[in-house]
Design a protein around this motif. Structure first.
Motif, PDB file in Angstrom:
ATOM      1  N   GLN A  45      -5.595  -0.775   6.511  1.00 63.17           N
ATOM      2  CA  GLN A  45      -4.778  -2.543   6.967  1.00 63.17           C
ATOM      3  C   GLN A  45      -4.405  -2.310   8.354  1.00 63.17           C
ATOM      4  O   GLN A  45      -3.636  -1.367   9.164  1.00 63.17           O
ATOM      5  CB  GLN A  45      -4.095  -2.400   5.819  1.00 63.17           C
ATOM      6  CG  GLN A  45      -3.661  -3.861   5.712  1.00 63.17           C
ATOM      7  CD  GLN A  45      -2.212  -3.782   4.306  1.00 63.17           C
ATOM      8  OE1 GLN A  45      -3.264  -3.619   3.544  1.00 63.17           O
ATOM      9  NE2 GLN A  45      -1.029  -4.276   4.586  1.00 63.17           N
ATOM     10  N   THR A  47      -1.581  -5.261  10.676  1.00 67.00           N
ATOM     11  CA  THR A  47      -1.557  -6.121  10.585  1.00 67.00           C
ATOM     12  C   THR A  47      -0.962  -7.085  11.925  1.00 67.00           C
ATOM     13  O   THR A  47      -1.003  -6.111  12.836  1.00 67.00           O
ATOM     14  CB  THR A  47       0.281  -6.116  10.086  1.00 67.00           C
ATOM     15  OG1 THR A  47       0.244  -5.534   8.580  1.00 67.00           O
ATOM     16  CG2 THR A  47       0.702  -6.899   9.790  1.00 67.00           C
ATOM     17  N   SER A 111       3.023 -13.187  10.059  1.00 71.53           N
ATOM     18  CA  SER A 111       2.307 -11.953  10.703  1.00 71.53           C
ATOM     19  C   SER A 111       0.660 -12.636   9.613  1.00 71.53           C
ATOM     20  O   SER A 111       0.926 -13.830   8.561  1.00 71.53           O
ATOM     21  CB  SER A 111       3.174 -10.879  10.071  1.00 71.53           C
ATOM     22  OG  SER A 111       3.357 -11.195   8.115  1.00 71.53           O
ATOM     23  N   THR A 113      -2.406 -10.528   8.388  1.00 65.16           N
ATOM     24  CA  THR A 113      -2.528  -9.062   7.438  1.00 65.16           C
ATOM     25  C   THR A 113      -4.046  -9.099   7.584  1.00 65.16           C
ATOM     26  O   THR A 113      -4.978  -9.706   6.975  1.00 65.16           O
ATOM     27  CB  THR A 113      -2.408  -8.386   6.273  1.00 65.16           C
ATOM     28  OG1 THR A 113      -1.013  -8.369   6.514  1.00 65.16           O
ATOM     29  CG2 THR A 113      -2.844  -7.186   5.468  1.00 65.16           C
ATOM     30  N   SER A 115      -7.452  -6.143   6.033  1.00 69.43           N
ATOM     31  CA  SER A 115      -7.981  -5.246   5.468  1.00 69.43           C
ATOM     32  C   SER A 115      -9.121  -5.105   5.450  1.00 69.43           C
ATOM     33  O   SER A 115     -10.000  -5.668   5.096  1.00 69.43           O
ATOM     34  CB  SER A 115      -6.975  -5.039   4.293  1.00 69.43           C
ATOM     35  OG  SER A 115      -7.319  -6.204   3.453  1.00 69.43           O
ATOM     36  N   TYR A 138       0.039  -1.176  12.155  1.00 70.61           N
ATOM     37  CA  TYR A 138      -1.046   0.277  11.032  1.00 70.61           C
ATOM     38  C   TYR A 138      -0.074   1.010  10.890  1.00 70.61           C
ATOM     39  O   TYR A 138       0.195   1.786  11.372  1.00 70.61           O
ATOM     40  CB  TYR A 138      -2.188   0.183  11.711  1.00 70.61           C
ATOM     41  CG  TYR A 138      -2.828   0.754  12.593  1.00 70.61           C
ATOM     42  CD1 TYR A 138      -2.821   2.275  12.020  1.00 70.61           C
ATOM     43  CD2 TYR A 138      -2.461   1.010  13.699  1.00 70.61           C
ATOM     44  CE1 TYR A 138      -3.110   3.026  13.487  1.00 70.61           C
ATOM     45  CE2 TYR A 138      -2.855   1.119  15.024  1.00 70.61           C
ATOM     46  CZ  TYR A 138      -3.046   3.239  14.700  1.00 70.61           C
ATOM     47  OH  TYR A 138      -3.220   3.755  16.123  1.00 70.61           O
TER      48      TYR A 138
END
Length: 228
Positions: A45, A47, A111, A113, A115, A138
């Protein structure tokens, strides 16, 4: 009459012997098994985040970073499973005034994300390097690594635990001049969670992973066997 008495004594003798012949006893013991392996997959993941006085500017910065990320990893995109980069967050925080009497300043925080999971760990370092180049945030830890066939390894560990219980029963029975018979009851104890043997190691200079380390899946059973 004598013949009847002899027959009665013979039947009584068989009745007395039957428990010894059919009820040799039972034995309860434990069996343990384990499987060691190295993870071949990872869940990752990243960001992208930015801040600006204007919310639109903050979201534009984040959108640019994500676009650059998509372009940079395009050659690997078809190998990234469960991919998602649609999680966007925007909020405003109030900054304390620098001097007394000044109005507090508001700052927009945006932000997004990203993933996904990979089943080829040779992709890990190129993806990390791309994230570092763009300034994506991360965190990488042992819990993010796994094996693509962990259910199969759990079954293998359990099979080894059962085999261990049978081997122990055979040994105990042989010491008592008996043989190990049928299973009366068997209980599987606990779960089969993988236990990290080593933590993932990274090179400090480039923050690339040099070793993921081994894992171990353990299983145990408690079983009661007849002794023949």
């Amino acid at each position: 009459m004598a013949g009847r008495n002899q027959k009665s004594r013979f039947l009584l003798s068989l009745a007395l012997m039957a428990p010894a012949l059919t009820l040799a006893g039972e034995v309860t013991l434990a069996g343990e098994g384990s499987v060691r392996y190295e993870p071949d997959s990872a869940r990752l993941q990243f960001t992208a985040s930015a801040e600006h006085a204007l919310p639109q500017k903050a979201t534009e910065k984040v959108a640019t970073m994500v676009t650059q990320w998509r372009d940079g990893i395009s050659r690997y995109r078809d190998q990234l499973e469960e991919y998602s980069d649609s999680n966007v967050n925007l909020y405003t925080r109030t900054l304390p005034p620098e001097e007394r009497g000044e109005e507090p300043q508001k700052q927009a925080m945006a932000s997004q994300t990203i993933s996904f999971s990979i089943k080829d760990l040779t992709l890990l370092n190129p993806l990390l390097q791309q994230a570092q180049a763009l300034g994506l945030d991360y965190s990488l830890g042992p819990h993010q690594f796994f094996h693509s066939d962990e259910p199969g390894m759990e079954q293998e560990a359990l099979a080894r635990a059962i085999s261990d219980a049978k081997a122990r029963c055979s040994f105990v029975a042989s010491q008592l001049d008996h043989t190990c018979g049928d299973v009366v009851t068997i209980n599987v104890n606990g779960g089969h969670r993988p236990v990290p043997m080593m933590r993932a190691e990274a090179k400090a200079m480039s923050d690339t992973v040099s070793s993921v380390g081994e894992r171990e899946i353990r299983a145990s059973v408690s079983a009661t066997f007849e002794l023949d």
